[in-house]
Enzyme design. Structure first.
Site, PDB file in Angstrom:
ATOM      1  N   HIS A 309       0.830  -1.207   0.000  1.00  0.00           N
ATOM      2  CA  HIS A 309       0.000   0.000   0.000  1.00  0.00           C
ATOM      3  C   HIS A 309       0.866   1.260   0.000  1.00  0.00           C
ATOM      4  CE1 HIS A 309      -3.684   2.313   1.129  1.00  0.00           C
ATOM      5  NE2 HIS A 309      -2.784   3.112   1.681  1.00  0.00           N
ATOM      6  N   GLU A 310       1.819   1.318   0.917  1.00  0.00           N
ATOM      7  CA  GLU A 310       2.636   2.529   1.012  1.00  0.00           C
ATOM      8  C   GLU A 310       3.536   2.692  -0.207  1.00  0.00           C
ATOM      9  OE1 GLU A 310       1.578   4.426   3.172  1.00  0.00           O
ATOM     10  OE2 GLU A 310       0.511   2.956   4.384  1.00  0.00           O
TER      11      GLU A 310
END
Length: 872
Positions: A309-310
């Site tokens: 996600h990051e």
């Protein structure tokens, strides 16, 4: 100006509402920013040199946000200003600049070790680190703190070499230089313009697991995961996830990484899971550190998903950022969809979909049905930190998923390619995203836009009729839109519903799956060539985030639980069977559970199904989902009792012998993280939990043996969780042993606190209060507070105990932590805000605690907004 002590109560503030309609372009831009940090835990001096130019907004003074800063000096154009030359009040530094550009320099002093809010620059276990999203940069240096001001940063970090041997920031590093007197410095340069919320700096005694990745164009990127010395071996899984994410983003979206280095830093004190700062992600350590002894399979999965996600934010959030915070789902909803897709591609797609939908229903559906309901692009907010909601993230992801479904894989990719081509390097809006998908995928999304403006979960009503003589079936669909606060309108939505029919006699699917686009308030769809009685399978794969109420004949859910070829639909049929029974039982109505017992037994015995799917299918629905199904005047004690009765009934029907075989199967092999191995451990845990619906000596012995022989945290936690809910000597022994084994590992001890806080045995409130006195408990650490107080708030019989003691306890803890960390405190108001669901006495007690919080002196605006909305 004195620094406001971080642990002091902020002064009461009048509620200020920010409206999306009031957006104006910035009056001033900051194309370049040069920052110099003289770092120390007690005192850090920050010098800033900003090149400012007038923007397209209204002509006026330069206003720099500045919160909890000791202002040392201000200069404009090289001239040092006196206090009469500027205004510094209400957390704003105002400068009158005559021309259209200038160089503004400031010096401030901050105290990282007193920053318990964990926003801005703060200290965590000897490490100095930053968190700037959403509005933390103003606690570091004066700056126009808004996401549509994009700057190129040059950052110089200076510090004592012994205390802070590692100095990290965004971008690419220069040479580390010795300054003499035991100090050193390094300059980091980020060539990509970014908003200040993506700024990051870290300093401390850190060690790195290092690796590299070769991009699709042949560039070599240096990778580093920085942790406390000695923790490097526990970063291997996170590193694999990072490299997998980089390759997946190239393959699936055509996105290549754009710097020479990519670093991740893990810290123990963090308000969030992680933060996507450009080139320097900062993570809560629980989402980095993992090995078989300390991390469960769920932990491993979460780490991979959050690392992905990051990293994916590098393009969906960083290279293209948000124009304003109302567009937050532009980056978060899109990136959640991307990380969900990544996880599905690297494991069991069916199980991942089930888990994502369960999370959505427990958190977001409840939010959508209550006083905190809002659309994924709201029209207003009071406190931006309260804006990071399940609606923005999880429902936002579902909206992106529907767009991908409507477009199909190839046209969706064409739309995303166009989005990146049009808006790279910009602060964009949700409308920019929608328009790119429309143009790239050749879709008309004019009605679909209502998903961005209308709140609440739509209900789709479905009735299927069959004309045997004409060999036709007619599906009648209608949609109801909830009347919730801040609904933003109640016009018909554009709802994509994957639908299929199955033959009752043959059990086979009748024709192909159809994608029905429900756009009207009501519609009829005809199916031809239907030779046998059809059974409806609708919203397959959960193609739309809606509630479906289907008129069904007796036995249809049981049929679908056995024959549907869509894994999610099969799971859904099992959950519907259980939910219907639980709702009736909680209302005091008798109900035969024979169909459930038959379905559970058949599922457990069906070796053609994945073990992980079998585990998910036989889980009883969460109490909160049953509360939502009942709607109003709910007795929480009746819901708990209904769930306990069903589990005992399922246990009786499934049989101890069958469950014991599952618990014993697959043990003793080598540990791995394949979907098959994780599925076996998951099914074993669920089977053990079902045995403890009515634990006898055999179940207790099985749990104790599993704990003692476990070679991994997944099995150990499954056993401890089961035993924690029993009143046995083994419970005491295992809890003591677990603490002794892992007392030096904060992330593992969080599990120990949570297991006990969620256990329903004895008096959960007394247990939680006792644990608050434990030497390892600290309310100032967000992870530990979430572990214990969050665990208790999720304990239905404990939180909803007769007399409201659980409500009073939670309100007390919110008020305590509000003086330390308002963001963390505000996230715990929501359970009290669900008072409308419950019977009169419970509702009155919950309302009283919300009002007591509002009456408390010095209440933060974070908690105030949540409490006010909850009472509205």
């Amino acid at each position: 100006m004195d620094i406001l002590p971080a642990d002091a109560s902020p002064p009461p503030q009048a509620s200020h509402i920010t409206h999306r309609k009031d957006y104006q372009p910035p009056a001033w831009l900051v194309p370049d920013a040069a920052l110099t940090f003289d770092l120390g835990a007690k005192r850090t001096k920050v010098s800033a040199r900003l090149n400012v130019v007038r923007g397209a907004g209204p002509r006026g003074p330069l206003i720099l946000n500045a919160e909890a800063l000791e202002l040392l000096s201000v200069s404009v154009g090289g001239r040092k200003l006196s206090a009469d030359d500027y205004s510094y009040a209400d957390d704003r530094l105002t400068l009158v600049i005559e021309g259209d550009e200038a160089v503004v320099e400031t010096e401030v002093r901050i105290a990282p070790d007193r920053n318990t809010q964990l926003m801005g620059l703060y200290a965590s276990g000897g490490i100095l680190c930053t968190q700037c999203e959403a509005e933390g940069f103003r606690r570091i240096t004066p700056f126009p703190d808004r996401p549509d001001i994009l700057s190129r940063y040059t950052v110089t970090l200076r510090a004592d070499r012994t205390d802070y041997p590692v100095l990290l920031s965004n971008g690419d590093p220069g040479e580390l230089r010795d300054l003499g007197d035991g100090r050193h410095e390094i300059m980091w340069t980020d060539p990509h313009p970014k908003p200040c919320y993506l700024f990051a700096a870290v300093a401390g005694k850190l060690a790195a697991l290092k690796d590299s990745f070769t991009t699709m164009s042949g560039r070599i990127v240096a990778l580093g995961i920085w942790v406390r010395p000695g923790d490097e071996p526990r970063c291997q899984h996170a590193m694999r996830a990072l490299k997998d994410s980089m390759a997946w983003d190239e393959r699936t979206y055509g996105r290549e990484y754009d710097l020479d280095v990519f670093n991740i830093v893990a810290v123990d004190d963090f308000n969030f899971g992680a933060m996507e700062n450009k080139g320097l992600n900062i993570f809560n350590s629980k989402y980095v550190l993992a090995d078989r002894e300390t991390a469960t399979d769920t932990d491993f999965d979460n780490i991979a998903a959050i690392v992905a996600h990051e990293y994916f934010h590098n393009w969906t959030g960083n290279r293209i950022t948000c124009r304003d915070w109302f567009q937050l789902s532009l980056k978060e909803g899109l990136t959640v969809f991307r990380d969900q897709s990544f996880s599905a591609d690297h494991g069991s797609a069916a199980v991942k979909r089930i888990q994502d939908v369960r999370t959505l229903r427990i958190a977001q559906f409840a939010e959508d049905a209550g006083p905190l309901a809002h659309s994924i692009r709201p029209d207003s907010y009071q406190e931006i930190s309260n804006f990071y909601t399940s609606t923005i993230y999880n429902k936002g992801a579902e909206v992106i998923r529907m767009m991908a479904t409507l477009a199909g894989a190839e046209r969706y990719r064409a739309g995303t390619d166009l989005y990146f081509e049009r808006h790279d390097g910009e602060a964009a809006t949700c409308e920019d995203w929608i328009s790119a998908i429309e143009d790239g995928a050749a879709l008309d999304l004019s009605q679909f836009r209502r998903w961005y403006t209308q709140a609440g979960t739509p209900t789709v009503n479905a009735t299927l009729t069959h004309d045997a003589d004409a060999r036709t079936a007619t599906l009648t669909l209608s949609q109801d839109l909830p009347n919730v606060p801040n609904a933003g309108g109640r016009k018909p939505m554009h709802i994509p519903l994957k639908t299929a029919l199955f033959g009752r006699e043959s059990g086979a699917r009748l024709g192909k799956e159809r994608l029905i686009e429900l756009k009207d308030a009501a519609v009829q769809i005809d199916f031809g060539g239907i030779e046998e009685t059809p059974i409806l399978s609708i919203n397959r794969a959960f193609s739309a985030p809606v509630s479906v109420k289907a008129t069904r004949a007796p036995g249809e859910l049981a049929f679908l639980s056995a024959h549907d070829d869509d894994p999610f639909a099969r799971y859904e049929a099992m959950q519907e069977l259980m939910s219907d029974w639980l709702v009736k039982r909680a209302r005091g109505e008798g109900e035969d559970a024979a169909a459930i017992i038959d379905a559970v037994t058949r599922t457990l015995d069906d070796q053609s199904l994945d073990d992980a799917f079998r585990a998910e299918a036989i889980l009883t629905p969460a109490d909160t989902l049953i509360v939502d199904r009942i709607g109003t005047d709910v007795s929480p004690r009746a819901v708990v009792q209904a769930r306990r009765t069903l589990r005992k009934t399922m246990l009786s029907g499934a049989g101890h012998e069958r469950l014991m075989r599952i618990i014993e199967s697959g043990r003793g092999g080598s540990f791995d993280l394949s979907p098959e191995a994780k599925g076996k451990r998951r099914l074993r845990a669920v089977a053990l939990g079902l045995l403890f619906a009515d634990p006898g000596e055999e179940a207790i012995a099985a749990a104790a043996a599993l704990y003692d022989k476990a070679d991994n945290m997944t099995d150990r936690m499954a056993a401890m969780t089961a035993l924690a809910g029993s009143d046995t000597a083994e419970r005491v022994r295992v809890l003591a042993d677990f603490h002794a084994r892992f007392r030096s590992d904060a992330n593992v001890i969080d599990k120990w606190f949570t297991v006990q806080a969620m256990a329903e045995t004895g008096d959960p409130l007394a247990t939680t209060q006792h644990l608050m006195a434990h030497e390892d408990y600290s309310a100032s650490n967000p992870n530990r507070f979430r572990a214990l107080i969050g665990g208790f708030a999720a304990n239905m019989p404990g939180f909803h105990a007769e007399g409201g003691a659980g409500y009073r306890f939670l309100a007390d803890q919110i008020l305590t932590v509000d003086r330390i960390n308002p963001q963390t405190a505000a996230r715990f108001v929501a359970p009290l805000g669900r008072w409308r669901r419950f019977r009169q006495d419970d509702a009155a007690a919950m309302r009283a605690e919300l009002q007591r919080m509002l009456d408390a002196p010095g209440l933060s605006k974070d908690v105030r907004e949540m409490a006010e909305k909850s009472l509205a």
